[in-house]
Design a protein around this motif. Structure first.
Motif, PDB file in Angstrom:
ATOM      1  N   TYR A 129       1.145  -1.389  -0.406  1.00 20.78           N
ATOM      2  CA  TYR A 129      -0.292  -0.062  -0.361  1.00 20.78           C
ATOM      3  C   TYR A 129       1.116   1.260  -0.053  1.00 20.78           C
ATOM      4  N   SER A 130       0.900   2.315  -0.982  1.00 22.50           N
ATOM      5  CA  SER A 130       1.596   3.786  -0.910  1.00 22.50           C
ATOM      6  C   SER A 130       2.714   3.006  -1.246  1.00 22.50           C
ATOM      7  N   VAL A 131       3.001   2.264  -1.641  1.00 20.65           N
ATOM      8  CA  VAL A 131       4.794   2.284  -1.931  1.00 20.65           C
ATOM      9  C   VAL A 131       5.208   1.556  -3.219  1.00 20.65           C
ATOM     10  N   GLY A 132       3.926   0.780  -3.536  1.00 23.22           N
ATOM     11  CA  GLY A 132       4.121   0.147  -4.931  1.00 23.22           C
ATOM     12  C   GLY A 132       4.988  -1.555  -4.775  1.00 23.22           C
ATOM     13  N   GLU A 133       5.258  -1.559  -5.649  1.00 24.00           N
ATOM     14  CA  GLU A 133       6.342  -2.908  -5.437  1.00 24.00           C
ATOM     15  C   GLU A 133       7.928  -2.538  -4.928  1.00 24.00           C
ATOM     16  N   ILE A 134       7.957  -3.668  -3.729  1.00 25.10           N
ATOM     17  CA  ILE A 134       9.106  -3.271  -3.153  1.00 25.10           C
ATOM     18  C   ILE A 134      10.025  -4.301  -2.613  1.00 25.10           C
ATOM     19  N   GLU A 135      11.133  -4.779  -2.893  1.00 22.41           N
ATOM     20  CA  GLU A 135      12.029  -5.311  -2.710  1.00 22.41           C
ATOM     21  C   GLU A 135      12.478  -5.651  -1.020  1.00 22.41           C
ATOM     22  N   VAL A 136      12.471  -4.701  -0.436  1.00 23.99           N
ATOM     23  CA  VAL A 136      13.013  -4.871   0.696  1.00 23.99           C
ATOM     24  C   VAL A 136      11.358  -3.676   1.590  1.00 23.99           C
ATOM     25  N   GLY A 137      10.787  -5.177   2.172  1.00 28.31           N
ATOM     26  CA  GLY A 137      10.021  -4.736   3.679  1.00 28.31           C
ATOM     27  C   GLY A 137       9.917  -3.273   3.895  1.00 28.31           C
ATOM     28  N   ASN A 138       9.144  -3.046   4.433  1.00 25.83           N
ATOM     29  CA  ASN A 138       8.797  -1.392   4.858  1.00 25.83           C
ATOM     30  C   ASN A 138       9.524  -1.072   6.524  1.00 25.83           C
ATOM     31  N   THR A 139       9.193  -2.449   6.674  1.00 25.49           N
ATOM     32  CA  THR A 139       9.331  -2.558   8.563  1.00 25.49           C
ATOM     33  C   THR A 139      11.114  -3.108   8.721  1.00 25.49           C
ATOM     34  N   ALA A 140      11.133  -3.950   7.469  1.00 22.45           N
ATOM     35  CA  ALA A 140      12.863  -4.264   7.719  1.00 22.45           C
ATOM     36  C   ALA A 140      13.608  -2.705   7.363  1.00 22.45           C
ATOM     37  N   LYS A 141      13.559  -2.538   6.139  1.00 22.91           N
ATOM     38  CA  LYS A 141      14.391  -1.456   6.347  1.00 22.91           C
ATOM     39  C   LYS A 141      13.995  -0.504   7.871  1.00 22.91           C
ATOM     40  N   VAL A 142      12.721  -0.178   8.808  1.00 24.56           N
ATOM     41  CA  VAL A 142      13.873   0.331   9.766  1.00 24.56           C
ATOM     42  C   VAL A 142      14.205  -0.911  11.138  1.00 24.56           C
ATOM     43  N   ALA A 143      14.397  -2.140  10.705  1.00 20.29           N
ATOM     44  CA  ALA A 143      14.597  -2.965  11.595  1.00 20.29           C
ATOM     45  C   ALA A 143      15.860  -2.258  11.896  1.00 20.29           C
ATOM     46  N   GLN A 144      16.968  -2.252  10.486  1.00 20.99           N
ATOM     47  CA  GLN A 144      18.097  -2.276  10.194  1.00 20.99           C
ATOM     48  C   GLN A 144      18.977  -1.197  10.132  1.00 20.99           C
ATOM     49  N   VAL A 145      17.654  -0.080  10.373  1.00 19.73           N
ATOM     50  CA  VAL A 145      18.510   1.521  10.930  1.00 19.73           C
ATOM     51  C   VAL A 145      19.010   1.098  12.346  1.00 19.73           C
ATOM     52  N   ILE A 146      17.789   0.406  13.366  1.00 17.47           N
ATOM     53  CA  ILE A 146      17.263   0.299  14.316  1.00 17.47           C
ATOM     54  C   ILE A 146      18.903  -0.371  14.753  1.00 17.47           C
ATOM     55  N   ALA A 147      19.184  -2.065  14.239  1.00 14.34           N
ATOM     56  CA  ALA A 147      20.283  -2.798  14.536  1.00 14.34           C
ATOM     57  C   ALA A 147      21.140  -1.625  14.105  1.00 14.34           C
ATOM     58  N   SER A 148      21.398  -1.431  13.375  1.00 14.50           N
ATOM     59  CA  SER A 148      23.109  -0.817  13.148  1.00 14.50           C
ATOM     60  C   SER A 148      23.112   0.429  13.814  1.00 14.50           C
ATOM     61  N   ARG A 149      22.114   1.339  14.976  1.00 14.38           N
ATOM     62  CA  ARG A 149      21.861   2.126  15.814  1.00 14.38           C
ATOM     63  C   ARG A 149      22.564   1.851  16.729  1.00 14.38           C
ATOM     64  N   ILE A 150      22.012   0.502  17.363  1.00 14.05           N
ATOM     65  CA  ILE A 150      22.598   0.047  18.587  1.00 14.05           C
ATOM     66  C   ILE A 150      23.219  -1.274  18.202  1.00 14.05           C
ATOM     67  N   GLY A 151      23.549  -1.442  17.257  1.00 10.00           N
ATOM     68  CA  GLY A 151      25.101  -2.549  17.216  1.00 10.00           C
ATOM     69  C   GLY A 151      24.893  -3.830  17.499  1.00 10.00           C
ATOM     70  N   ALA A 152      22.920  -3.972  16.701  1.00  7.47           N
ATOM     71  CA  ALA A 152      22.612  -5.411  17.369  1.00  7.47           C
ATOM     72  C   ALA A 152      22.051  -6.179  16.095  1.00  7.47           C
TER      73      ALA A 152
END
Length: 179
Positions: A18-41
């Protein structure tokens, strides 16, 4: 909120969204990757055994049917960066950052399956979600009902379109939440 012993666990969906079209990396996956990089997890993905359809309307229909039936779809855990034994990662973590999209004002049913499959005693859960207008809905309260013995922190919500298309805004939102 930071823990030196944390893991970022998430459920996310690719394909037509919804609202972003065809995607290869999910929306929540993108946020998870940012969190993981910020906390080193490390990250662990909740992957349904039966994938959701690629077509958005078909995925919505399946998710709606699962929710109506109270289904608990089977899942596997996949550790990021080639790590093995995601269950051991979860067992040893003190803090679990739990991410999911909001589907029809709730978490996807595989997230419930995941939550109901573990002993959460003594753990801290920090929920985060992507959505297109629902915010966290009542998911933090739902998590608190399921994870007996855990501390559940206030969650972070971010529109999926922002997570998908605006890295800087996503990083700012994550940093603001992490403090």
């Amino acid at each position: 909120m930071l823990s030196n012993n944390a893991v970022v666990v998430y459920f996310s969906r690719t394909g037509e969204n919804y609202s972003v079209g065809e995607i290869e990396v999910g929306n929540t996956a993108k946020v998870a990757q940012v969190i993981a990089s910020r906390i080193g997890a490390p990250t662990v993905e909740i992957v349904p055994v039966e994938p959701y359809p690629n077509v958005y309307d078909e995925a919505v229909a399946q998710a709606t049917q699962e929710r109506s039936a109270g289904a608990r779809p089977a899942f596997t855990l996949v550790a990021g960066d080639g790590a093995d034994n995601p269950a051991a990662m979860l067992d040893s973590a003190e803090t679990i950052y739990l991410g999911y999209p909001i589907w029809r004002s709730d978490m996807p049913m595989p997230v419930y399956t995941f939550l109901e499959s573990r002993d959460w005693s003594g753990k801290t859960i920090a929920p985060f979600c992507t959505h297109e207008g629902s915010g966290l809905a009542d998911t933090v309260a739902s998590i608190r009902r399921v994870v007996v013995g855990a501390t559940v922190l206030d969650g972070m919500e971010l529109r999926g379109a922002v997570a998908q298309n605006d890295v800087d805004a996503t990083v700012r939102a994550v940093d603001g939440w992490l403090g």
